[in-house]
Design an enzyme around this catalytic site. Structure first.
Site, PDB file in Angstrom:
ATOM      1  N   GLY A  10       0.813  -1.209   0.000  1.00 58.60           N
ATOM      2  CA  GLY A  10       0.000   0.000   0.000  1.00 58.60           C
ATOM      3  C   GLY A  10       0.847   1.260   0.000  1.00 58.60           C
ATOM      4  O   GLY A  10       0.650   2.153   0.816  1.00 58.60           O
ATOM      5  N   ARG A  13       1.068   6.105  -1.828  1.00 55.50           N
ATOM      6  CA  ARG A  13       0.759   7.412  -1.243  1.00 55.50           C
ATOM      7  C   ARG A  13       0.892   7.339   0.279  1.00 55.50           C
ATOM      8  O   ARG A  13       1.089   6.271   0.853  1.00 55.50           O
ATOM      9  CB  ARG A  13      -0.659   7.856  -1.613  1.00 55.50           C
ATOM     10  N   VAL A  63      -3.305  -7.375  -1.195  1.00 57.76           N
ATOM     11  CA  VAL A  63      -2.855  -8.223  -0.086  1.00 57.76           C
ATOM     12  C   VAL A  63      -3.954  -9.164   0.394  1.00 57.76           C
ATOM     13  O   VAL A  63      -3.671 -10.144   1.097  1.00 57.76           O
ATOM     14  CB  VAL A  63      -2.321  -7.390   1.093  1.00 57.76           C
ATOM     15  N   ASN A  89       1.926  -2.207   5.389  1.00 55.14           N
ATOM     16  CA  ASN A  89       1.306  -0.898   5.554  1.00 55.14           C
ATOM     17  C   ASN A  89      -0.108  -0.831   4.994  1.00 55.14           C
ATOM     18  O   ASN A  89      -0.912  -0.016   5.459  1.00 55.14           O
ATOM     19  CB  ASN A  89       2.179   0.158   4.866  1.00 55.14           C
ATOM     20  N   SER A 139      -2.215   0.891  14.666  1.00 53.42           N
ATOM     21  CA  SER A 139      -2.827   2.173  14.996  1.00 53.42           C
ATOM     22  C   SER A 139      -3.063   2.274  16.496  1.00 53.42           C
ATOM     23  O   SER A 139      -3.219   1.252  17.183  1.00 53.42           O
ATOM     24  CB  SER A 139      -4.162   2.308  14.250  1.00 53.42           C
ATOM     25  N   TYR A 153     -12.259  -1.764  12.469  1.00 55.59           N
ATOM     26  CA  TYR A 153     -10.878  -1.292  12.297  1.00 55.59           C
ATOM     27  C   TYR A 153     -10.090  -1.459  13.590  1.00 55.59           C
ATOM     28  O   TYR A 153      -8.946  -1.932  13.589  1.00 55.59           O
ATOM     29  CB  TYR A 153     -10.901   0.168  11.866  1.00 55.59           C
ATOM     30  N   LYS A 157      -6.711  -3.803  14.135  1.00 54.81           N
ATOM     31  CA  LYS A 157      -5.406  -3.305  14.550  1.00 54.81           C
ATOM     32  C   LYS A 157      -4.922  -3.992  15.824  1.00 54.81           C
ATOM     33  O   LYS A 157      -3.706  -4.184  16.016  1.00 54.81           O
ATOM     34  CB  LYS A 157      -5.453  -1.788  14.721  1.00 54.81           C
TER      35      LYS A 157
END
Length: 243
Positions: A10, A13, A63, A89, A139, A153, A157
């Site tokens: 990833g 950017r 991925v 990432n 995170s 999310y 993490k």
């Protein structure tokens, strides 16, 4: 001396891009993984090759797909015949009201943020030698932030941090595996947040600002470098101090 090789998933950017640039700056050949915005990946490849005189590959690989990951690894080995660093990432987040979380989104989040890093690490480790490193990008949502609107999310993490410790044990004495837990960062993902929300969150940060992607990339590089050879199985918070 043969250059080392770093794969960053990833990485067209944001933090991934900054990480590619940091490793190239340090003399690594780099592999830019992406699933969209191929022009950004191509531009990044051209930039690091011209700026740092390294070799860069830009490879489209999701991925979430085992076959895509195997292609990513095989193309890397075909070109460089080695993998020294993997930075997991790639990640996604859906922010919405708790009652609106769907099973499809939940599963997609876990597949991208946990299963993806597992597949990448498993396949890359087959070609990594003593002294190699894997860094997982987690995170503070997995360490100290409560936000029911991104429950899936948060769980992903936390899962990534658990995967970090398990892989550190699995690959002990050969590959060091660590994670970083990022707080707020000045990336494209956050650029459209409401101004009043950015201010309220900035007020909670001791450093009184969001992180620059370059600062996060430098910590990732540190965890891959010889300056951190006795750090293993750890989660390093990068949040400027947040309460």
């Amino acid at each position: 001396m043969e250059r080392k090789v770093a794969i960053v998933t990833g990485s067209q950017r944001g933090v991934g891009k900054a990480t590619i640039i940091e490793f190239a700056r340090q003399g690594y050949n780099v592999v830019i993984d992406y699933i969209e915005q191929p022009e950004m990946a191509t531009d990044l490849r051209t930039y690091v090759e011209s700026e740092f005189s390294v070799k860069a590959l830009a490879i489209k690989a999701d991925v979430r797909s085992e076959s895509d990951v195997k292609y990513l690894i095989s193309e890397t080995i075909k070109e460089f015949d080695r993998i020294d660093v993997v930075v997991n990432n790639a990640g996604i987040v859906y922010d919405r009201d708790f009652a609106e979380i769907t099973i499809d989104e939940f599963e997609d989040t876990l597949r991208t943020n946990v299963i993806g890093p597992f597949i990448v690490s498993r396949e890359a480790a087959k070609h990594m030698t003593d002294g190699s490193a894997i860094i997982n990008v987690s995170s503070t949502n997995g360490t100290k932030v409560i936000s029911p609107e991104s429950l899936d999310y948060n769980i992903s993490k936390i899962g990534l941090q658990s995967l970090t410790r398990d892989l550190a044990y699995e690959f002990r004495s050969k590959i060091r595996v660590n994670a970083i837990a990022i707080g707020w960062a000045d990336t494209d993902m956050n650029k459209d947040l409401p101004a009043d929300y950015i201010k309220s969150e900035t007020d909670k940060i001791y450093c009184q600002r969001f992180a620059k992607p370059e600062e996060i990339a430098q910590t990732i590089y540190f965890l891959a470098s010889k300056k951190s050879t006795y750090i293993n199985g750890e989660v390093v918070n990068i949040d400027g101090g947040y309460y």
